[in-house]
Design an enzyme around this catalytic site. Structure first.
Site, PDB file in Angstrom:
ATOM      1  N   ASP A 140     -33.695 -37.691  -4.495  1.00 45.42           N
ATOM      2  CA  ASP A 140     -32.369 -38.000  -3.974  1.00 45.42           C
ATOM      3  C   ASP A 140     -31.730 -39.190  -4.678  1.00 45.42           C
ATOM      4  OD1 ASP A 140     -34.050 -39.981  -2.883  1.00 45.42           O
ATOM      5  OD2 ASP A 140     -34.165 -38.953  -0.959  1.00 45.42           O
ATOM      6  N   ASN A 162     -37.651 -41.112  11.704  1.00 45.46           N
ATOM      7  CA  ASN A 162     -37.145 -39.949  12.446  1.00 45.46           C
ATOM      8  C   ASN A 162     -37.657 -38.631  11.878  1.00 45.46           C
ATOM      9  OD1 ASN A 162     -35.683 -39.746  10.083  1.00 45.46           O
ATOM     10  ND2 ASN A 162     -33.657 -39.798  11.042  1.00 45.46           N
ATOM     11  N   HIS A 202     -37.437 -37.660   8.667  1.00 48.83           N
ATOM     12  CA  HIS A 202     -36.695 -37.093   7.537  1.00 48.83           C
ATOM     13  C   HIS A 202     -37.524 -37.133   6.258  1.00 48.83           C
ATOM     14  CE1 HIS A 202     -35.014 -41.292   6.563  1.00 48.83           C
ATOM     15  NE2 HIS A 202     -35.520 -40.884   5.417  1.00 48.83           N
ATOM     16  N   GLU A 204     -32.053 -34.893   6.938  1.00 54.52           N
ATOM     17  CA  GLU A 204     -32.057 -35.533   8.245  1.00 54.52           C
ATOM     18  C   GLU A 204     -32.288 -34.511   9.366  1.00 54.52           C
ATOM     19  OE1 GLU A 204     -31.979 -38.664   8.564  1.00 54.52           O
ATOM     20  OE2 GLU A 204     -30.650 -39.627   7.118  1.00 54.52           O
TER      21      GLU A 204
END
Length: 241
Positions: free
Chosen positions: A67, A136, A138, A143
Site C-alpha cells: 500500500d 481492528n 485490517h 479496513e
C-alpha cells in the site's frame, strides 16, 4: 494456519527474517510481498544484517508493497516509498527497478490500480507475502467493512486507523484520509503468507484471526482460508489465544 509464539519482538523479527531468507536462498528470483508499519522494521534490520554478512543475495528478488498513502509525495518521510528505502532497500543489493510500490500521486488512480495488478500477474505472482495487522484486524489498508475490494483499489481510511497512524505525523489532521491498497483476493493468491504481530494491543485481532469467524469485519480472519499461512507473534500478541 501455523502459529509461532516468540518470547519478544526481537525474537519474532529474527524468526521472520530466517523464513524470508530461506525463501530467497531456495528461490533467488523470489517475488516478495512487503509490508510497512512499525512491526516489520526489526525483520528488515535482521535481513540487512544477513546481507552484510554475505548470507543472502537480493539481486534477483522482485518486491511488491501492499500500500501507499494517496496524495502523499514519495519523498515525504511518512510515505511508504521513503519507509522502504530507509528501512530496507538502501541496506541491501535489491535493484530499484525490481521494487514496486503503488503510486500515491497517480493522476488516474483506477489505471494505477489496474497496472499494479498487471505487474504482479506478469511477475508470476507473489511467492511469499509479509503482512502486519492493525488492532481492528485490517490487512494492508483493507479496513473492516460489510464487503471488501478484491484487487488493488483506493480506500477510505477508518478513524481508528487514522488515529493509530497519527504517531508518524505531526497531528491526526495531517494523516491522509485515503490510500491505495492491494486487495484481499490478491493477497490470498500469494503462495505463502507470513503475518507478524507484536504487543498486547494486537492480541484481540490475533485471537479473531486465529479462532474467530471468517468475516470481512475482521479482514485478517480471511487468512483462515489460505493453506500456507504462518503467524509469527510475540507473547503479548498471543496473550488471548
Amino acid at each position: 494456519m501455523r502459529v509461532l509464539i516468540e518470547e519478544n519482538y526481537r525474537e519474532m523479527s529474527k524468526k521472520a527474517a530466517l523464513l524470508v531468507a530461506s525463501q530467497v536462498i531456495l528461490k533467488p528470483d523470489s517475488v516478495l510481498g512487503l509490508a510497512t508499519g512499525s512491526t516489520p522494521i526489526g525483520m528488515y534490520q535482521e535481513l540487512a544484517e544477513m546481507y552484510k554478512e554475505g548470507e543472502i543475495d537480493f539481486s534477483e528478488v522482485t518486491t511488491f508493497n501492499l500500500d501507499e498513502y494517496y496524495n502523499l509525495p514519495p519523498e515525504a518521510p511518512q510515505s511508504y516509498h521513503y519507509y522502504m528505502k530507509e528501512n530496507f532497500f538502501k541496506h541491501v543489493n535489491i535493484h530499484p527497478a525490481r521494487t514496486h510500490i503503488p503510486d500515491g500521486m497517480a493522476g488516474d488512480v483506477e489505471a494505477e490500480c489496474q497496472d499494479y495488478e498487471e505487474k504482479i500477474r506478469r511477475s508470476g505472482g507473489i511467492d511469499l507475502q509479509i503482512l502486519g495487522i492493525g488492532p481492528n484486524g485490517h490487512i494492508g489498508f483493507n479496513e473492516p467493512d460489510e464487503r471488501l475490494n478484491v484487487t488493488t483499489h483506493l480506500v477510505d481510511l477508518t478513524e481508528e486507523t487514522i488515529q493509530a497512524n497519527s504517531r508518524f505525523f505531526d497531528s491526526p489532521d495531517d494523516v491522509p484520509r485515503k490510500a491505495i491498497s492491494v486487495g484481499m483476493a490478491t493477497i490470498l493468491k500469494a503462495r505463502r503468507i507470513i503475518l507478524l504481530a507484536s504487543g498486547r494491543n494486537k492480541a484481540r485481532a490475533i485471537k479473531e484471526t486465529v479462532s474467530g469467524y471468517v468475516s470481512t469485519k475482521v479482514p485478517a480472519s480471511l487468512l483462515q482460508t489460505h493453506p500456507e499461512v504462518t503467524l509469527i507473534i510475540d507473547k503479548e500478541a498471543a496473550s488471548l489465544l
